[in-house]
Design a protein around this motif. Structure first.
Motif, PDB file in Angstrom:
ATOM      1  N   MET A   1      61.294  56.387  -0.305  1.00 30.02           N
ATOM      2  CA  MET A   1      61.586  56.317   1.129  1.00 30.02           C
ATOM      3  C   MET A   1      60.297  56.267   1.940  1.00 30.02           C
ATOM      4  SD  MET A   1      63.981  56.149   3.333  1.00 30.02           S
ATOM      5  CE  MET A   1      64.331  56.450   5.054  1.00 30.02           C
ATOM      6  N   ARG A   2      59.358  57.151   1.560  1.00 33.46           N
ATOM      7  CA  ARG A   2      58.093  57.175   2.290  1.00 33.46           C
ATOM      8  C   ARG A   2      57.343  55.856   2.116  1.00 33.46           C
ATOM      9  NH1 ARG A   2      54.377  62.242   1.101  1.00 33.46           N
ATOM     10  NH2 ARG A   2      56.273  63.203   1.975  1.00 33.46           N
ATOM     11  N   GLY A   3      57.379  55.281   0.885  1.00 36.85           N
ATOM     12  CA  GLY A   3      56.703  54.012   0.659  1.00 36.85           C
ATOM     13  C   GLY A   3      57.321  52.892   1.475  1.00 36.85           C
ATOM     14  N   ALA A   4      58.655  52.892   1.592  1.00 40.77           N
ATOM     15  CA  ALA A   4      59.319  51.854   2.388  1.00 40.77           C
ATOM     16  C   ALA A   4      58.938  51.972   3.857  1.00 40.77           C
ATOM     17  CB  ALA A   4      60.827  51.958   2.211  1.00 40.77           C
ATOM     18  N   LEU A   5      58.894  53.191   4.378  1.00 41.05           N
ATOM     19  CA  LEU A   5      58.497  53.377   5.774  1.00 41.05           C
ATOM     20  C   LEU A   5      57.049  52.961   6.002  1.00 41.05           C
ATOM     21  CD1 LEU A   5      60.214  56.800   6.598  1.00 41.05           C
ATOM     22  CD2 LEU A   5      60.909  54.507   7.337  1.00 41.05           C
ATOM     23  N   ARG A   6      56.175  53.217   4.983  1.00 39.41           N
ATOM     24  CA  ARG A   6      54.786  52.816   5.140  1.00 39.41           C
ATOM     25  C   ARG A   6      54.664  51.292   5.197  1.00 39.41           C
ATOM     26  NH1 ARG A   6      52.949  54.917   0.847  1.00 39.41           N
ATOM     27  NH2 ARG A   6      52.465  56.951   1.754  1.00 39.41           N
ATOM     28  N   ARG A   7      55.471  50.613   4.367  1.00 41.51           N
ATOM     29  CA  ARG A   7      55.423  49.154   4.405  1.00 41.51           C
ATOM     30  C   ARG A   7      55.949  48.602   5.720  1.00 41.51           C
ATOM     31  NH1 ARG A   7      56.644  49.779  -1.155  1.00 41.51           N
ATOM     32  NH2 ARG A   7      58.900  49.783  -0.736  1.00 41.51           N
ATOM     33  N   LEU A   8      56.853  49.336   6.364  1.00 35.45           N
ATOM     34  CA  LEU A   8      57.414  48.859   7.634  1.00 35.45           C
ATOM     35  C   LEU A   8      56.578  49.267   8.842  1.00 35.45           C
ATOM     36  CD1 LEU A   8      61.240  49.481   7.136  1.00 35.45           C
ATOM     37  CD2 LEU A   8      60.010  47.309   6.982  1.00 35.45           C
ATOM     38  N   PHE A   9      56.013  50.476   8.808  1.00 29.82           N
ATOM     39  CA  PHE A   9      55.358  50.999  10.000  1.00 29.82           C
ATOM     40  C   PHE A   9      53.932  51.486   9.741  1.00 29.82           C
ATOM     41  CE2 PHE A   9      59.949  51.824  10.505  1.00 29.82           C
ATOM     42  CZ  PHE A   9      60.186  51.099  11.660  1.00 29.82           C
ATOM     43  N   GLY A  10      53.375  51.254   8.541  1.00 27.43           N
ATOM     44  CA  GLY A  10      52.015  51.690   8.242  1.00 27.43           C
ATOM     45  C   GLY A  10      50.976  50.921   9.036  1.00 27.43           C
ATOM     46  N   GLY A  11      49.721  51.328   8.859  1.00 27.36           N
ATOM     47  CA  GLY A  11      48.652  50.697   9.622  1.00 27.36           C
ATOM     48  C   GLY A  11      48.535  49.210   9.361  1.00 27.36           C
ATOM     49  N   ARG A  12      48.628  48.803   8.102  1.00 27.19           N
ATOM     50  CA  ARG A  12      48.527  47.379   7.788  1.00 27.19           C
ATOM     51  C   ARG A  12      49.689  46.611   8.392  1.00 27.19           C
ATOM     52  NH1 ARG A  12      47.425  45.354   1.713  1.00 27.19           N
ATOM     53  NH2 ARG A  12      45.395  46.218   2.300  1.00 27.19           N
ATOM     54  N   ALA A  13      50.904  47.166   8.309  1.00 23.13           N
ATOM     55  CA  ALA A  13      52.072  46.491   8.890  1.00 23.13           C
ATOM     56  C   ALA A  13      51.924  46.350  10.405  1.00 23.13           C
ATOM     57  CB  ALA A  13      53.341  47.260   8.541  1.00 23.13           C
ATOM     58  N   ARG A  14      51.399  47.383  11.049  1.00 20.29           N
ATOM     59  CA  ARG A  14      51.224  47.297  12.509  1.00 20.29           C
ATOM     60  C   ARG A  14      50.196  46.236  12.883  1.00 20.29           C
ATOM     61  NH1 ARG A  14      51.202  52.979  11.992  1.00 20.29           N
ATOM     62  NH2 ARG A  14      48.959  53.045  12.443  1.00 20.29           N
ATOM     63  N   ARG A  15      49.096  46.168  12.112  1.00 22.01           N
ATOM     64  CA  ARG A  15      48.088  45.142  12.412  1.00 22.01           C
ATOM     65  C   ARG A  15      48.649  43.742  12.202  1.00 22.01           C
ATOM     66  NH1 ARG A  15      44.867  49.070   9.910  1.00 22.01           N
ATOM     67  NH2 ARG A  15      44.992  47.994   7.885  1.00 22.01           N
ATOM     68  N   ARG A  16      49.421  43.572  11.147  1.00 18.00           N
ATOM     69  CA  ARG A  16      50.033  42.247  10.932  1.00 18.00           C
ATOM     70  C   ARG A  16      51.034  41.924  12.027  1.00 18.00           C
ATOM     71  NH1 ARG A  16      51.036  42.514   4.320  1.00 18.00           N
ATOM     72  NH2 ARG A  16      48.832  42.220   3.753  1.00 18.00           N
ATOM     73  N   TRP A  17      51.712  42.940  12.548  1.00 18.59           N
ATOM     74  CA  TRP A  17      52.637  42.729  13.673  1.00 18.59           C
ATOM     75  C   TRP A  17      51.856  42.250  14.903  1.00 18.59           C
ATOM     76  CZ3 TRP A  17      57.238  46.602  14.241  1.00 18.59           C
ATOM     77  CH2 TRP A  17      58.213  46.046  15.073  1.00 18.59           C
ATOM     78  N   VAL A  18      50.725  42.867  15.152  1.00 19.09           N
ATOM     79  CA  VAL A  18      49.871  42.425  16.270  1.00 19.09           C
ATOM     80  C   VAL A  18      49.427  40.985  16.058  1.00 19.09           C
ATOM     81  CG1 VAL A  18      47.654  42.801  17.407  1.00 19.09           C
ATOM     82  CG2 VAL A  18      49.107  44.756  16.837  1.00 19.09           C
ATOM     83  N   HIS A  19      49.097  40.639  14.800  1.00 16.88           N
ATOM     84  CA  HIS A  19      48.689  39.269  14.502  1.00 16.88           C
ATOM     85  C   HIS A  19      49.812  38.285  14.811  1.00 16.88           C
ATOM     86  CE1 HIS A  19      47.957  35.885  11.563  1.00 16.88           C
ATOM     87  NE2 HIS A  19      46.804  35.928  12.195  1.00 16.88           N
ATOM     88  N   LEU A  20      51.045  38.659  14.500  1.00 23.17           N
ATOM     89  CA  LEU A  20      52.180  37.787  14.804  1.00 23.17           C
ATOM     90  C   LEU A  20      52.400  37.668  16.310  1.00 23.17           C
ATOM     91  CD1 LEU A  20      54.586  39.052  12.017  1.00 23.17           C
ATOM     92  CD2 LEU A  20      53.665  36.736  12.207  1.00 23.17           C
ATOM     93  N   ILE A  21      52.250  38.775  17.025  1.00 30.13           N
ATOM     94  CA  ILE A  21      52.426  38.713  18.484  1.00 30.13           C
ATOM     95  C   ILE A  21      51.344  37.837  19.112  1.00 30.13           C
ATOM     96  CG2 ILE A  21      52.324  40.108  20.576  1.00 30.13           C
ATOM     97  CD1 ILE A  21      53.752  42.322  19.048  1.00 30.13           C
ATOM     98  N   LEU A  22      50.128  37.890  18.581  1.00 25.46           N
ATOM     99  CA  LEU A  22      49.095  36.975  19.072  1.00 25.46           C
ATOM    100  C   LEU A  22      49.494  35.526  18.827  1.00 25.46           C
ATOM    101  CD1 LEU A  22      45.800  38.755  17.928  1.00 25.46           C
ATOM    102  CD2 LEU A  22      46.692  38.544  20.247  1.00 25.46           C
ATOM    103  N   GLY A  23      50.121  35.266  17.666  1.00 22.36           N
ATOM    104  CA  GLY A  23      50.617  33.911  17.421  1.00 22.36           C
ATOM    105  C   GLY A  23      51.679  33.517  18.439  1.00 22.36           C
ATOM    106  N   GLY A  24      52.566  34.469  18.792  1.00 27.81           N
ATOM    107  CA  GLY A  24      53.550  34.164  19.818  1.00 27.81           C
ATOM    108  C   GLY A  24      52.925  33.884  21.164  1.00 27.81           C
ATOM    109  N   ALA A  25      51.861  34.644  21.505  1.00 28.09           N
ATOM    110  CA  ALA A  25      51.171  34.379  22.774  1.00 28.09           C
ATOM    111  C   ALA A  25      50.524  32.998  22.774  1.00 28.09           C
ATOM    112  CB  ALA A  25      50.123  35.470  23.017  1.00 28.09           C
ATOM    113  N   LEU A  26      49.939  32.610  21.620  1.00 28.37           N
ATOM    114  CA  LEU A  26      49.344  31.270  21.530  1.00 28.37           C
ATOM    115  C   LEU A  26      50.408  30.181  21.607  1.00 28.37           C
ATOM    116  CD1 LEU A  26      46.715  31.856  18.680  1.00 28.37           C
ATOM    117  CD2 LEU A  26      46.247  31.490  21.103  1.00 28.37           C
ATOM    118  N   ALA A  27      51.631  30.506  21.179  1.00 27.18           N
ATOM    119  CA  ALA A  27      52.695  29.497  21.190  1.00 27.18           C
ATOM    120  C   ALA A  27      53.248  29.238  22.582  1.00 27.18           C
ATOM    121  CB  ALA A  27      53.826  29.931  20.251  1.00 27.18           C
ATOM    122  N   MET A  28      53.063  30.165  23.520  1.00 22.05           N
ATOM    123  CA  MET A  28      53.694  30.028  24.837  1.00 22.05           C
ATOM    124  C   MET A  28      53.314  28.740  25.570  1.00 22.05           C
ATOM    125  SD  MET A  28      55.950  32.177  25.394  1.00 22.05           S
ATOM    126  CE  MET A  28      56.142  31.738  27.129  1.00 22.05           C
TER     127      MET A  28
END
Length: 430
Positions: A1-28
């Protein structure tokens, strides 16, 4: 359970989420251009009021993004963003420079399109899903929300949904996080293939590293052989002069003269070697010593340190090829230096030409070994490198009651384009 949460909300997942949001901003901007096309074609003034028309604008904008990705700075900027946010390990996994070939530009365009495509979807979901999930979670506390102008699904009008709506809101948030984590992981996996260097780039980088290593190894050998030998000789000359200062003034004068000659010559050799390291400077002008130019001087300076040396030269050093003569000089120098540092017994040097080869032997009795110098032990390795590059053979080790360094070099040295990697000289054939 802890490993699944880390993959969803861990530091690396959050940074990749930011990377995707930057892609969305570039797409506008591309979505806006697409809406300008979709609006007149459909006769709809408010394109963003309809989800299908928004998706159509988004689909029309992505090909435009692929075209603009041909701008030279796209690949370096995208590579930098991937290194910082996607957790792609290895400095050589991604290219640093702009795309040069057609294949590199095509891969860059595909990556940019994927980044903006996934980023636009995840960014849109990140804007729309959290408010909807919050409404679901607070719906049991605010029953009036069912009749608000929020356009909630009809199923929420039933009373039994009040108990399940908080769980549904949490599930929606988890689905958003899972979608973002999955898209981020896919982009991180595809980045080396789409933004990484080509096999040709890797080969060129490997050749550049090999050439740099070759220069470093050669400089290290030259510094070790010239400066190391000179310091050993000067140390022993000064020690012998100190011991005989009051009993043999003539020997002291010869030792001091040898020290002066050794240091002056070594400064010239050091300047020549360091000239290669000075960026933009021409190399030093002092020529590399050879058997023809300095064998007698080398023997004289060694004898001035109190080391008995006998030499038998059965060939004319001036007739030797310059490359062979230069490397042979360094080999003889290393043999004498080892005898000075470790043995302190008479040394016999023999140089002869036989059957198209130059044979060098440096031999001394196994006397009481002097204390080894800390950090030493690289001289025979340098001899092994020199002999191997010239296509010769070498042996070093004890034989009966003597230590013998025996080298055989072809007088016609093979051409070499790169330095061999350094490895210790074995007791057998090198």
């Amino acid at each position: 359970m802890r490993g699944a949460l880390r993959r969803l909300f861990g530091g690396r997942a959050r940074r990749r989420w930011v990377h995707l949001i930057l892609g969305g901003a570039l797409a506008m901007p591309y979505v806006l251009v697409g809406s300008v096309i979709v609006g007149p074609l459909t006769g709809v003034d408010d394109v963003f009021g309809s989800l299908p028309l928004q998706l159509a604008s988004f689909a029309l904008g992505l090909p435009l993004a692929a075209v603009t990705s041909l701008f030279p700075l796209t690949r370096p900027l995208e590579s930098a963003a991937v290194r910082a946010l996607c957790g792609v390990d290895g400095d050589d996994a991604l290219a640093h420079g702009p795309a040069r070939t057609r294949a590199e530009r095509a891969r860059t365009a595909l990556w940019f399109t994927l980044h903006l495509g996934f980023g636009g979807i995840v960014a849109g979901m990140s804007l729309a899903v959290p408010p909807f999930a919050v409404v679901l979670m607070v719906l049991p506390l605010f029953a009036g929300l069912r009749h608000s102008p929020l356009d909630l699904p009809d199923v929420l009008d039933h009373g039994w949904t009040s108990a399940l709506s908080p769980l549904a809101g949490l599930a929606v948030l988890l689905a958003l996080a899972g979608c973002a984590a999955g898209c981020g992981a896919l982009l991180a996996r595809w980045a080396p293939a789409l933004l990484g260097p080509t096999p040709q780039d890797r080969l060129a980088a490997a050749e550049a590293r090999a050439a740099d290593l070759a220069v470093r190894n050669r400089l290290a050998r030259e510094l070790h052989d010239s400066v190391g030998h000179a310091l050993s000789a000067v140390t022993l000359q000064a020690s012998a002069a100190r011991r005989l200062l009051g009993t043999d003034p003539e020997f002291v004068r010869e030792a001091l003269a040898a020290i002066e000659e050794t240091t002056r010559r070594t400064v010239g050799e050091l300047d020549a070697v360091l000239g290669v390291l000075r960026d933009g400077d021409a190399p030093g002008t002092a020529p590399a010593p050879t058997l023809a130019t300095d064998l007698d001087g080398l023997l004289r300076r060694t004898r001035a340190a109190g080391q008995p040396v006998s030499a038998t030269v059965g060939t004319d050093p001036a007739a030797l090829p310059p490359l062979v003569s230069r490397e042979a000089y360094r080999i003889v120098q290393e043999g004498l230096s080892n005898a000075l540092k470790h043995a302190g017994t008479p040394v016999a040097v023999r140089i002869a030409a036989d059957d198209g080869h130059l044979e060098i032997t440096v031999e001394n009795a196994l006397g009481t070994a002097r204390s080894p110098r800390p950090g030493g032990g690289h001289g025979l390795r340098g001899v092994a490198d020199r002999v191997r590059l010239l296509g010769g053979t070498a042996r070093a080790g004890p034989s009966a009651d003597t230590w013998c360094l025996s080298v055989r070099l072809p007088l016609t040295a093979p051409a070499t384009t790169a330095e061999a990697s350094a490895r210790p000289l074995p007791r057998g054939t090198a």
